[in-house]
Write an enzyme that holds these catalytic residues in place. Structure first.
Site, mmCIF file in Angstrom:
data_model
loop_
_atom_site.group_PDB
_atom_site.id
_atom_site.type_symbol
_atom_site.label_atom_id
_atom_site.label_comp_id
_atom_site.label_asym_id
_atom_site.label_seq_id
_atom_site.Cartn_x
_atom_site.Cartn_y
_atom_site.Cartn_z
ATOM 1 N N ASP A 69 32.583 38.741 38.243
ATOM 2 C CA ASP A 69 33.845 39.253 37.717
ATOM 3 C C ASP A 69 34.823 39.387 38.885
ATOM 4 O OD1 ASP A 69 35.623 40.560 35.886
ATOM 5 O OD2 ASP A 69 35.120 42.425 36.891
ATOM 6 N N THR A 102 40.468 37.653 35.456
ATOM 7 C CA THR A 102 40.766 38.160 36.805
ATOM 8 C C THR A 102 40.455 37.120 37.882
ATOM 9 O OG1 THR A 102 38.580 39.154 36.741
ATOM 10 C CG2 THR A 102 40.406 40.579 36.255
ATOM 11 N N ASP A 400 34.817 43.499 29.425
ATOM 12 C CA ASP A 400 35.728 42.351 29.306
ATOM 13 C C ASP A 400 35.847 41.907 27.849
ATOM 14 O OD1 ASP A 400 36.025 42.438 31.983
ATOM 15 O OD2 ASP A 400 35.407 40.397 32.417
#
Length: 535
Positions: A69, A102, A400
């Site tokens: 992530d 991201t 997410d």
């Protein structure tokens, strides 16, 4: 910094303590900044997409995090360089606003910086590059709006939401059970969503994890899970139709605020004090019984005497429950948090259909499930995993997925994933460049090339030939005037992202392009860097 003049009236700058500072100016400063930004993007580039690699980060105190992530990787990295910190903040703002994408936003910013460097070397002024990028980002955002499609969903038809969440989860470690996790995330969001106002309060969804078991054991509980157990081992482990008193006052005699001391010089006085204390405890327990409570949840601890009394009076209790959990329990059960025993009334009790204690494995780990609540707008996602790192990463992945489901409820437009949206924008921006007569058209073309960096990274990470794959997909899009074609990362055998069911939210993609452009413009406008030297 001060300005001085020599004997011929020529100005020169005096920097305070200049032997301790270094200074970079003009093109050198811009190149140094660009290379810092590119270095950060290079780190994240390999973890983009479903076949992306994971990063292992060790904190100074020895904690290990394994994740792909983008926001988490950059949060955990110890970054000193100021420009690199801008990239960290870029990914953080994408995380706060959208919750997903991201990694992509940083890779895109890295691609834009790389293209800008070439333009600067050709002698184009950074401001003209920044203006060109701004124009191009507007064209790209309009193009996304044009190619987006509306997704109709309802409480009975949740498949579109599940498919979009599965796209997000497919790039995580948990992709082998993405279907079940996506369904859990969507059901959780719909349970707390206000569909009329198109609003979702994610604070009502608690994500709890426990090491042990396997990923498939993840479950959605329409209620609250608290990592506590009953205060006395002999209290009942299952309470049906519970009436819950939620207390923030301790089960102990009140302590005066002022300094005090009690002199006890005879046995009788000691006995009196002891009887008095016992009466306090008795009154407290009696007050709870009188209002009809069948379970007490207390924010503070209580000593063994109170525990013993509660046990004798058949009043199960849970102690040391955190403030956030108390609030969630109060929301779920429709109860009120009571700060004093005097204020306890039957109306302030929360109601739950079932409160049960569940133990895990052979360890003595127990958790309290509060289910079938009066108001089921607070839910818990409970994830399991083989070790702590898997549990933590699953929690991040579920977060997410929750954010993506929330974004679709807010704005139900989607674009197709797999790099197809970026390739389509790249073609649109390239075509629009000819309409601009000035130097900006170079920057607009460079922006189109930078957009290709995302599908290139996807192809590279999937073990395909990047340039060959990208040009084949691009020519297919142009030839058939069809924006569904993307990179076939999973080797399904088709480039059509509609068939593969790879969707992303429109607002997420637009935010990526706008944020990346803003940060790159900011970096390009810096032409003087004065920094303290390292000793």
């Amino acid at each position: 910094m001060a300005l001085a003049f020599d004997e011929f009236g020529r100005p020169f700058i005096i920097i305070k303590e200049q032997e301790q500072k270094t200074r970079l100016r003009g093109l050198d400063a811009q190149k140094a900044n660009i290379s810092s930004g590119k270095a950060v993007a290079r780190i994240l580039r390999t973890s983009l997409g479903p076949k992306g690699m994971d990063k292992m980060l060790q904190s100074p105190d020895g904690d290990v995090t394994i994740t792909n992530d983008g926001a988490t990787i950059l949060e955990q990295m110890d970054v000193d360089n100021q420009i690199a910190k801008l990239m960290v903040e870029l990914s953080r703002s994408q995380d706060y606003e959208i919750g997903d994408g991201t990694t992509g936003v940083v890779v895109l910013a890295g691609g834009l910086l790389e293209q800008a460097e070439r333009l600067l070397e050709r002698g184009i002024h950074p401001i003209r590059v920044a203006e060109g990028y701004e124009m191009a980002s507007r064209i790209a955002v309009e193009n996304l709006e044009r190619i987006s499609e509306k997704f109709d969903f309802g409480l009975s038809n949740i498949e579109p939401l599940v498919q979009t969440c599965m796209t997000t989860l497919s790039s995580k470690i948990v992709n082998r059970c993405k279907r079940s996790l996506a369904e859990i995330a969507v059901k959780a969001v719909l349970a707390v969503a206000d569909l009329e106002r198109k609003d979702v309060n994610l604070e009502l969804i608690k994500v709890e994890g426990k090491v042990g078991g396997k990923l498939e054991d993840a479950e959605l509980i329409y209620g609250i899970v608290v990592d506590k157990d009953m205060s006395h081992p002999q209290m009942p482990k299952k309470i049906e139709d519970a009436k819950i008193a939620i207390l923030t006052c301790p089960f102990e005699p009140p302590k005066p605020k002022t300094k005090h001391k009690v002199d006890i010089d005879t046995v009788e006085k000691f006995q009196t004090l002891r009887v008095q204390e016992q009466k306090y405890f008795d009154d407290m327990v009696q007050k709870c019984k009188d209002v009809g409570a069948t379970l007490v949840i207390c924010q503070w601890g209580f000593d063994d005497e109170a525990n013993h009394l509660l046990m004798h009076r058949n009043l199960p209790a849970v102690r040391w429950v955190g403030g956030v959990e108390l609030e969630l329990i109060a929301i779920a059960t429709g109860g009120r948090i009571v700060p004093r025993f005097q204020e306890l009334t039957p109306e302030k009790l929360g109601k739950a259909g079932l409160v049960r204690e569940k133990s895990f494995g052979t360890t003595k780990d127990r958790m309290l499930y509060i289910e079938h609540c009066a108001n089921s707008r607070a839910v818990t996602i409970f994830v399991r995993g083989g070790n702590k790192m898997i549990v933590e990463e699953t929690k991040r992945s579920v977060h997410d997925a929750l954010c993506v489901a929330r974004n679709i409820i807010r704005n139900n437009s989607i674009v197709y994933g797999g790099g197809s949206a970026e390739i389509s924008c790249s073609i649109a921006v390239e075509a629009a460049a000819d309409r601009y007569p000035g130097v900006e058209q170079y920057a607009i073309r460079a922006f189109a090339d930078a957009l290709d960096s995302i599908p290139m990274a996807l192809a590279e990470n999937s073990g395909l030939q990047p340039i060959e794959t990208l040009s084949a997909v691009k020519s297919q899009q142009i030839k058939e005037n069809n924006f569904y074609y993307g990179i076939d990362c999973n080797d399904v055998g088709t480039n059509d992202m509609r068939e593969q069911n790879v969707f992303e939210t429109l607002i997420g993609k637009q935010q990526q392009i706008l944020l990346a452009t803003q940060v790159v413009k900011m970096i390009l406008k810096i032409d003087d860097v004065i920094s303290p030297t390292d000793y």
